[in-house]
Motif scaffolding. Sequence first.
Motif, mmCIF file in Angstrom:
data_model
loop_
_atom_site.group_PDB
_atom_site.id
_atom_site.type_symbol
_atom_site.label_atom_id
_atom_site.label_comp_id
_atom_site.label_asym_id
_atom_site.label_seq_id
_atom_site.Cartn_x
_atom_site.Cartn_y
_atom_site.Cartn_z
ATOM 1 N N HIS A 179 5.143 11.939 -0.423
ATOM 2 C CA HIS A 179 4.998 11.266 0.871
ATOM 3 C C HIS A 179 3.849 11.822 1.693
ATOM 4 O O HIS A 179 3.376 11.177 2.634
ATOM 5 N N LEU A 217 6.702 2.191 5.909
ATOM 6 C CA LEU A 217 7.604 2.294 4.768
ATOM 7 C C LEU A 217 9.039 2.530 5.234
ATOM 8 O O LEU A 217 9.986 1.987 4.651
ATOM 9 N N GLU A 261 1.484 4.595 7.779
ATOM 10 C CA GLU A 261 1.987 4.115 6.487
ATOM 11 C C GLU A 261 3.419 4.578 6.250
ATOM 12 O O GLU A 261 4.257 3.809 5.758
ATOM 13 N N ALA A 262 3.706 5.838 6.612
ATOM 14 C CA ALA A 262 5.061 6.355 6.447
ATOM 15 C C ALA A 262 6.042 5.615 7.351
ATOM 16 O O ALA A 262 7.181 5.329 6.953
ATOM 17 N N ARG A 320 0.806 -1.222 0.000
ATOM 18 C CA ARG A 320 0.000 0.000 0.000
ATOM 19 C C ARG A 320 0.846 1.283 0.000
ATOM 20 O O ARG A 320 0.580 2.174 -0.829
ATOM 21 N N PRO A 321 1.857 1.446 0.871
ATOM 22 C CA PRO A 321 2.613 2.708 0.824
ATOM 23 C C PRO A 321 3.284 2.938 -0.528
ATOM 24 O O PRO A 321 3.287 4.059 -1.049
ATOM 25 N N TYR A 322 3.860 1.879 -1.099
ATOM 26 C CA TYR A 322 4.504 2.023 -2.400
ATOM 27 C C TYR A 322 3.476 2.385 -3.480
ATOM 28 O O TYR A 322 3.746 3.218 -4.347
ATOM 29 N N LEU A 329 0.703 9.731 2.450
ATOM 30 C CA LEU A 329 0.749 8.623 3.398
ATOM 31 C C LEU A 329 0.296 9.069 4.784
ATOM 32 O O LEU A 329 0.574 10.193 5.207
#
Length: 465
Positions: free
Chosen positions: A378, A389, A385-386, A359-361, A381
Motif C-alpha cells: 500500500h 481504494l 489513491e489510498a 489504478r490503485p488495484y 499508493l
Amino acid sequence: MARSRLAGAARLARWADAALGPGRGGPTTDDKATLSDATAERAADDLGLTAAQVRADWDTARLAGLIEVHGDNARPGWRLRAWNRDDSAVLRGWVALFDAWSLACPEPEGHEAAAVAEVVSAMPQVLSFLQLSAGPVPVEQLLDLLRQRVTELRTDRCEVPYDPAAGPAAPAEDGTTTAGTSTAAALGRETALRPAPATRATVSDPDSAAITAPEGPLADALGERTSLAPLLGWALRALAAVGALTDGDGQATLTPLGNWAVWVKLEQICVAAQSPAGNIEQSAEDMLRGCAQLRPNAARAEYRAWLAARPVGSAVTELLGAARGEDALLRGLAFEALRVVGAPAEPDVHAVLDEPALRPYALLWLAEHDGVDAEDAHEVLTRDEATWLWVDTAAAVTDHGEASMLVRHLEAAVQPTVPMLLDEVRTVGHPRTVQVLVALAAAHPDPALAKAVRRAAFQVHTGGS
C-alpha cells in the motif's frame, strides 16, 4: 534447456531493443513484422551471424514473446525483461513457441487448407501418445494414429472418412480406436495445444519468414502411402524445429522439454475438468460472482480452473473488462484472479494505470508482482489513491457484506482519525461516496460519529464543504 533453446532469440531481442527503438530505425518495411533485408544484414554484421540465422532468431523471438513489433518500432516483451530473474518467464516463452509450432516450417505445397487444419487439430493426440509412450515411436505408428484421428474429426462432422477404402476405424472394446490411447484421444479433443485459427492462417503468407527447420529422415520414412504422410512429416519437422521432439531411424521421440510441455497441457485439461464450483464455462463476471462466497484457497482453485480452459490473453482481457464494471466487489476479485495469472498479465495491468477506477488495484498488483510484501504494497499508493481504494472497498462491503464489516473497515483507512478520513473522502471524487457514508452512518454504534458521517454525506451530496 529452455534458456539454451531461446538463447539466440534473446540475444537478438536485446540487440533489437538497443538498435531498433524509437528514433533509431525500424525493423521492417512492410508493416508485417518481418525483417527488412537491410536490418537483417545489419544484425548479422553486429552479432556475427548469417542473415538466415538472424531471420530464424527473429521469428523465434517474436513467437516466444521476447520481442514485440508495433508498426516500425521493436520493443522487448515482458519475458525478455524478466529473463534474468524469472525462470518461469523463460519456460512460458518456450511454451509459447511450442504452441506456435505450425508456424515453424512452411507447410507442404499442394494440400488443401482444410486438410492442413485437420492435421493441426489431430496433433495433440499424436503428441500425447508420444508422451504416454515415454520413448521412441515408429513414424508409421504415428501415421496410423493420425489417420484414425482425422477420420474421427470428419465423422464428428458427419463427413466421409479421410481414406474411404479403409472405412472408419473400428473401436476397441474399451471404446478407443487404438488400445491404450483413451487419454490421448481425450487430449486430442481439446484445443490446449492448438494455435488460434487467425494465427494459423498466416502460415501461407509468402512474406512471412519461417524458422529454419532441421532436416531428418522422417519424410523419407513416411513414404507416400497416403497424402497425410507429407503433412505428418511437416508437423514433425516443425515440432523438431521448436525443440519439442527429435527424429532418427524412422522414429520420433519427445525431448525433455516436449515431454514436460505435453504433461503440463494434460494437467491443465485435468484442472479445467475439475472446476470446484462449476464456473469454468461462465463469463469472467459470472465466474467472479460465483467465487465471491468461497474461501480464498477455494476461490484460487476456481480461478486456476477457469484460466486453464482459455488462452491467457483473452482471459486477462475478460477479467479487466469485469473490473471496469460498477460492482466494486468484482473489481477486487478480478485482480485476485490476475494474481493467479502472474507475469503474463503484467503488460495489460500496466496499460490500465491511466484508468482512475483501476489504478490503485493495478499499482498494488504490480508492486506485489515485483516482490513487495503484500502488507507493505500500500505504500506505493498516494494518499488520494489510498482513500479512493478505501471508498471502493467500502462500496463492495456495502453491497455484499454486513454492517459490522463496514464499521470494521474504518480501521483500514490510512488517515489516523475519522475526521481526517471524512475530510479527504469528501474530495476524492469516488462516485459511491455518498452511498458509502450513508451506510456507514446507519451502521456505526456511536451516535456522535454517525452524525458526523451523515453530515459529510450531505455535504458531498450538495457539493458543500
